[in-house]
Write an enzyme that holds these catalytic residues in place. Structure first.
Site, mmCIF file in Angstrom:
data_model
loop_
_atom_site.group_PDB
_atom_site.id
_atom_site.type_symbol
_atom_site.label_atom_id
_atom_site.label_comp_id
_atom_site.label_asym_id
_atom_site.label_seq_id
_atom_site.Cartn_x
_atom_site.Cartn_y
_atom_site.Cartn_z
ATOM 1 N N ASP A 54 3.380 2.291 -2.259
ATOM 2 C CA ASP A 54 2.810 2.571 -0.936
ATOM 3 C C ASP A 54 1.633 1.646 -0.603
ATOM 4 O O ASP A 54 0.548 2.107 -0.242
ATOM 5 C CB ASP A 54 2.330 4.021 -0.864
ATOM 6 N N GLU A 270 8.795 8.474 7.607
ATOM 7 C CA GLU A 270 7.430 8.413 7.071
ATOM 8 C C GLU A 270 6.922 6.978 7.167
ATOM 9 O O GLU A 270 7.570 6.092 7.718
ATOM 10 C CB GLU A 270 7.411 8.885 5.613
#
Length: 371
Positions: A54, A270
């Site tokens: 991420d 997301e």
């Protein structure tokens, strides 16, 4: 219907992992386990001493700083809530340029030092203003839902150094929820936070405007209706609070209508990330269970954003979460896969050059096609 999709995705993932089982070391020419050699991947991990995912990359004072999740080993099996992602702290990566030496910083923030948080320090982001660095992060609070887990909120911590350590505010940002905060600062200095994620990110539990602790654990299961949107909200000048109520960051199809919930190759799941190029706002995001990175383009930081295509094809591993920056006259995509571990919850950050066509469209990248 959702279980059927999950089963199909799982079978596809199992096949993909069997085909591209990865090495234990990034520089291993032919792994002993007989899996795909490192040369099978387009890019190699930036670091291999810790697991990272991420990646939120930023350029501060000409240097690149990457704010990733810090993956850790856990016996928790994979599930739709993401319980296998048990991260508990953050460590910042830095480098002078792409291709240069990467430094792994010490712990920048630990969940034990966040008064309101209980567990799962997921994908963070950072920003800078007036001598202060801001670290934005999601974590579960100390409430209990039907699964015995807390609700995701978004916190903020500050430091005078981009590497930290960061000191967290005692409470989460008021009116914040879900996960994956990403802060974009426009040319006029106004900052906007983009956030949200369905399934384990709980965005579907906020569909009515109020949190339902017993709500759905996946999406709304309404494939013929507009998909759940990620959120966008203007930040106050203090960079610690919202200046308004969060709005929907709507993604439109070619017909000018919102993308539907059943359109799993285009709908939001997301990992929002926004950047601006040639006066246009690029809203980029992950499709989750179909494993694409997509982009949509708008004329306002609020959107709506018209779907434009795929940025990145599926990586090895389940999740795709990214960031995009400009440095040394080039555009760069930071992402992650599971080359080092072959486990969904133990990932490694990578970077590759992003190429724009003259019309502003982005050329799609295949992470499993060697350069």
């Amino acid at each position: 219907m959702m279980k059927a999709r999950i089963t199909t995705a799982a079978l596809c993932l199992t096949s993909a992992l069997a085909l591209v089982a990865c090495s234990k070391a990034a520089n291993e020419a032919q792994p002993a386990n007989g899996g795909a050699p490192a040369s099978a991947f387009r890019d190699q991990p930036l670091v291999n001493e810790i697991y990272t995912a991420d990646p939120s990359a930023h350029v501060f004072d000409g240097k690149i700083y990457i704010y990733p999740s810090h993956d850790i080993e856990t016996p928790t099996p994979d599930d739709d809530l993401g319980n296998q992602y048990a991260m508990r702290d953050y460590r910042v990566l830095s480098m002078d340029k792409v291709g240069g030496k990467v430094t792994v910083g010490p712990v920048a923030l630990d969940v034990k030092d966040v008064p309101w948080a209980s567990q799962q320090m997921w994908a963070p982001d950072a920003a800078y203003k007036d001598g202060t660095y801001y670290l934005y992060f999601p974590a579960r609070d100390k409430s209990k839902d039907k699964n015995g887990l807390g609700a995701f909120r978004i916190g903020v911590a500050t430091s005078k150094s981009p590497m930290g350590p960061f000191v967290a505010e005692k409470d989460p940002i008021p009116d914040s929820f879900s996960m994956d905060p990403a802060v974009f600062t426009d040319d006029d200095g106004t900052a906007y936070m983009y956030f949200g994620g369905i399934w384990g990110g709980q965005l579907q539990r906020w569909a009515t405007g109020k949190y339902d602790p017993n709500g759905s654990d996946t999406d709304l299961m309404k494939d013929d209706q507009p998909a759940l949107s990620g959120k966008v909200v203007k930040m106050n000048p203090d960079m610690k609070t919202f200046a308004e109520s969060p709005r929907d960051a709507v993604i439109l199809g070619e017909d000018g209508k919102p993308v539907l919930g059943g359109d799993h190759e285009r709908r939001f799941f997301e990992a929002s990330w926004v950047f601006k190029k040639d006066g246009k706002y690029y809203y980029t995001y992950s499709t989750g269970d179909t494993h694409f990175l997509n982009y949509a383009i708008g004329t306002s930081p609020y959107g709506p954003f018209k779907y434009a295509g795929h940025i990145l094809k599926p990586v090895q591993g389940w999740t795709t979460h990214h960031s995009i920056i400009q440095h040394d006259g080039k555009w760069w995509l930071f992402y992650a896969d599971t080359q080092l571990s072959n486990k969904n919850h133990l990932r490694n950050v990578k970077v590759t050059e992003l190429t724009f066509n003259p019309d502003g469209s982005i050329q799609t990248i295949d992470p499993m096609k060697a350069k």
